[in-house]
Motif scaffolding. Structure first.
Motif, short mmCIF file in Angstrom:
data_model
loop_
_atom_site.label_atom_id
_atom_site.label_comp_id
_atom_site.label_asym_id
_atom_site.label_seq_id
_atom_site.Cartn_x
_atom_site.Cartn_y
_atom_site.Cartn_z
N GLY A 74 46.10 28.07 42.20
CA GLY A 74 45.67 29.05 41.21
C GLY A 74 46.56 30.28 41.13
N ASP A 75 46.44 31.00 40.03
CA ASP A 75 47.20 32.23 39.78
C ASP A 75 46.44 33.41 40.39
OD1 ASP A 75 48.58 34.42 38.83
OD2 ASP A 75 48.48 33.84 36.71
N VAL A 76 46.94 33.95 41.48
CA VAL A 76 46.22 35.01 42.20
C VAL A 76 46.28 36.35 41.49
CG1 VAL A 76 46.47 33.88 44.43
CG2 VAL A 76 48.21 35.52 43.68
N ALA A 77 47.05 36.44 40.41
CA ALA A 77 47.08 37.67 39.62
C ALA A 77 46.02 37.65 38.53
CB ALA A 77 48.46 37.88 39.02
N THR A 78 45.10 36.70 38.58
CA THR A 78 43.94 36.66 37.70
C THR A 78 42.68 36.71 38.55
OG1 THR A 78 43.68 34.24 37.70
CG2 THR A 78 45.21 35.20 36.07
N ALA A 82 42.20 34.45 41.92
CA ALA A 82 41.99 35.11 43.21
C ALA A 82 40.62 34.76 43.78
CB ALA A 82 42.13 36.62 43.06
N GLY A 83 39.62 34.71 42.91
CA GLY A 83 38.29 34.34 43.38
C GLY A 83 38.24 32.92 43.89
N SER A 84 38.91 32.00 43.18
CA SER A 84 38.91 30.61 43.61
C SER A 84 39.69 30.43 44.91
CB SER A 84 39.49 29.70 42.52
OG SER A 84 40.88 29.89 42.36
N LEU A 85 40.67 31.30 45.16
CA LEU A 85 41.43 31.25 46.41
C LEU A 85 40.52 31.53 47.60
CD1 LEU A 85 44.13 31.11 47.97
CD2 LEU A 85 44.41 33.55 47.47
N VAL A 86 39.73 32.59 47.50
CA VAL A 86 38.79 32.92 48.58
C VAL A 86 37.74 31.83 48.72
CG1 VAL A 86 37.05 34.57 49.34
CG2 VAL A 86 39.23 35.39 48.42
N ARG A 87 37.25 31.32 47.58
CA ARG A 87 36.26 30.24 47.63
C ARG A 87 36.82 28.99 48.29
NH1 ARG A 87 35.18 32.01 42.40
NH2 ARG A 87 36.21 30.18 41.49
N ALA A 88 38.11 28.72 48.07
CA ALA A 88 38.74 27.55 48.69
C ALA A 88 38.65 27.63 50.21
CB ALA A 88 40.19 27.43 48.24
N ALA A 89 38.88 28.83 50.75
CA ALA A 89 38.76 29.01 52.20
C ALA A 89 37.32 28.82 52.66
CB ALA A 89 39.27 30.39 52.60
N LEU A 90 36.39 29.42 51.94
CA LEU A 90 34.99 29.36 52.35
C LEU A 90 34.41 27.96 52.19
CD1 LEU A 90 33.69 32.72 50.82
CD2 LEU A 90 34.61 32.28 53.09
N ARG A 124 52.39 42.77 37.42
CA ARG A 124 51.25 41.85 37.44
C ARG A 124 51.28 40.97 38.69
NH1 ARG A 124 50.54 36.59 36.33
NH2 ARG A 124 48.48 35.93 35.58
N VAL A 125 52.41 40.33 38.94
CA VAL A 125 52.46 39.37 40.04
C VAL A 125 52.43 40.06 41.39
CG1 VAL A 125 53.88 37.61 41.15
CG2 VAL A 125 53.57 37.58 38.68
N HIS A 126 53.23 41.10 41.55
CA HIS A 126 53.31 41.76 42.86
C HIS A 126 52.09 42.65 43.13
CE1 HIS A 126 57.38 40.64 44.18
NE2 HIS A 126 57.67 40.61 42.91
#
Length: 306
Positions: A74-78, A82-90, A124-126
């Motif tokens: 996923g694109d962590v600058a959205t 970013a939400g799906s990134l944290v959910r992936a860990a959980l 945006r990205v950084h």
């Protein structure tokens, strides 16, 4: 007996982990016992989509070495990414302990040639790509703390010497990386009550992003087999330690890491000063400034200046 693994049982998210520094960090965390969420959008240096799945390749490397990892594209600058990134860990591992914000790319131009789109894309990205994963991770950690399960959480942000000193031809990148330092300081102050430590690194290493800008510094080690001072793997040990429970009490700091050298960076702080106790005239203010500058430290040179 072998030494205990530094990150045994921890769940670590690394953004931009398909190549370069991020890949080195992900592999190093896995080698120290962490379960790793490997994020990479799989784009080129300019942010355009690229072929293949570098995140998946890193996951395969980790698993083939006996580690545990999962890919996230996923694109962590959205907010969604970013939400799906944290959910992936959980959802995969049931917890999140460490966030390493590393994703980024370059669009270098001298200021007079720098387009608004190039400015916005790098910001945006950084900068946004640091803020949004941090926000979602911090929301989880705050909820855990309020539920009586205080985390031992760590965030490692990625700034740059360009953000600390400036870099000619990289006004957008330098501004974004300076912003990351400010974000790090605020996050460390706000999140400490929830058991979260936040630090930043300013790395120097040979990656896709730096090989053009620092070509003269990136030569192979002399003699064909010596220490490769510009290998990205040199930066990762500090990042792993900062992301571990062993770094207890260290927060709100910036470290420069290059080759075998680690430096604690000391930022803006009050130098020489004078208080008239009343309003200055412009001429008086100028005279005072000249006298103060004579007793002040000379700032470091901007990269590429002169």
């Amino acid at each position: 007996m072998s030494a205990p693994l530094l990150c045994e049982g921890r769940v670590v998210v690394v953004t931009g982990a398909g190549r370069g520094l991020g890949r080195a960090h992900a592999l190093a965390y896995a080698a120290e016992g962490a379960r790793v969420v490997v994020n990479d959008l799989g784009v080129g240096l300019d942010g355009a989509p690229g072929p293949g799945s570098p995140a998946g390749q890193v996951v395969d490397e980790i698993r083939s070495a006996g580690g545990d990892a999962v890919a996230h594209g996923g694109d962590v600058a959205t907010t969604e990414g970013a939400g799906s990134l944290v959910r992936a860990a959980l959802e995969t591992y049931g917890r999140l302990d460490t966030l390493v914000n590393n994703a980024g790319f370059l669009r270098d131009r001298m200021l007079v040639n720098l387009d608004e789109d190039d400015w916005d894309a790098v910001m945006r990205v950084h900068l946004k790509g640091h803020f949004l994963p941090l926000k979602h991770a911090a929301s989880y950690w705050r909820a855990e703390a309020k539920a009586g399960r205080p985390p031992v959480a760590r965030v490692v942000n990625t700034s740059s010497g360009a953000g600390l000193l400036g870099s000619v031809g990289q006004g957008n990148y330098s501004a974004a990386k300076a912003g990351i330092v400010g974000l790090t300081l605020v996050a460390a102050a706000e999140l400490g009550r929830y058991g979260v430590q936040v630090n930043a690194i300013a790395p120097a290493a040979r990656t896709r992003m730096t090989e053009g800008a620092f070509a003269s510094m990136m030569a192979a080690p002399e003699g064909g087999g010596g220490f490769d001072a510009m290998a990205p793997e040199n930066v990762s040990p500090l990042v792993v330690w900062l992301g571990s429970a062993a770094s207890a009490g260290v927060t709100g700091r910036v470290f420069e890491a290059e080759g075998g050298r680690i430096t604690v960076m000391e930022g803006w702080r009050a130098g020489p000063g004078v208080d008239k106790g009343a309003r200055w005239t412009a001429a008086e203010a100028g005279d005072a400034a000249v006298k103060l500058l004579a007793g002040a430290e000379v700032p470091g040179a901007v990269y590429g200046a002169g």
